[in-house]
Scaffold this motif. Structure first.
Motif, PDB file in Angstrom:
ATOM      1  N   MET A   1       0.808  -1.223   0.000  1.00 43.34           N
ATOM      2  CA  MET A   1       0.000   0.000   0.000  1.00 43.34           C
ATOM      3  C   MET A   1       0.845   1.279   0.000  1.00 43.34           C
ATOM      4  N   LEU A   2       2.154   1.157  -0.012  1.00 38.79           N
ATOM      5  CA  LEU A   2       3.020   2.332   0.091  1.00 38.79           C
ATOM      6  C   LEU A   2       2.881   3.290  -1.086  1.00 38.79           C
ATOM      7  N   SER A   3       2.560   2.779  -2.260  1.00 42.05           N
ATOM      8  CA  SER A   3       2.484   3.641  -3.444  1.00 42.05           C
ATOM      9  C   SER A   3       1.123   4.309  -3.615  1.00 42.05           C
ATOM     10  N   VAL A   4       0.152   3.959  -2.792  1.00 44.52           N
ATOM     11  CA  VAL A   4      -1.189   4.529  -2.914  1.00 44.52           C
ATOM     12  C   VAL A   4      -1.201   5.940  -2.322  1.00 44.52           C
ATOM     13  N   ARG A   5      -1.632   6.914  -3.101  1.00 51.13           N
ATOM     14  CA  ARG A   5      -1.671   8.302  -2.630  1.00 51.13           C
ATOM     15  C   ARG A   5      -3.088   8.836  -2.450  1.00 51.13           C
ATOM     16  N   ASN A   6      -4.036   8.299  -3.205  1.00 50.13           N
ATOM     17  CA  ASN A   6      -5.442   8.689  -3.096  1.00 50.13           C
ATOM     18  C   ASN A   6      -6.261   7.413  -3.045  1.00 50.13           C
TER      19      ASN A   6
END
Length: 93
Positions: A54-59
Motif C-alpha cells: 500500500m506504500l504507493s497509494v496516494r489517493n
C-alpha cells in the motif's frame, strides 16, 4: 444523518481510517457521502511493515461498509455540539 453532517465539516482535515481488515490509512479527507463512503488524498499507511503493497497509494476511496473506526483530529472535535445534536436526535427532533 448526524454523523454525515459532522464529517462534511471535516473536509480538508487529516483523519485516520481503520478498516475491518486492520489496515489503517491516514490522509486528508476529500469527500464523504451519506453512506459514509470516504475519499482520502495524500494517504499514508500507518503500519507500513504490515502492508508494504500500500506504500504507493496516494489517493483512495473507502466504502463505508468496510470502515471500523475514523480517528478525528482532536482540535476538530466539538464535544458540546455532538452532545446537543445527539440529544436532539434521541428526542426525535
Amino acid at each position: 444523518m448526524l454523523f454525515f453532517s459532522y464529517f462534511k465539516d471535516l473536509v480538508g482535515r487529516e483523519v485516520t481510517v481503520e478498516l475491518k481488515n486492520d489496515l489503517a490509512i491516514r490522509g486528508t479527507l476529500h469527500s464523504v457521502d451519506q453512506y459514509l463512503n470516504i475519499k482520502l488524498e495524500n494517504t499514508k499507511v500507518v503500519d507500513q511493515d504490515k502492508f508494504p503493497h500500500m506504500l504507493s497509494v496516494r489517493n483512495c476511496f473507502i466504502r463505508g461498509s468496510v470502515v471500523r473506526y475514523v480517528q478525528l483530529p482532536p482540535e476538530g472535535v466539538d464535544i458540546e455540539l455532538l452532545h446537543d445534536a445527539t440529544r436532539r436526535e434521541a428526542r426525535g427532533g
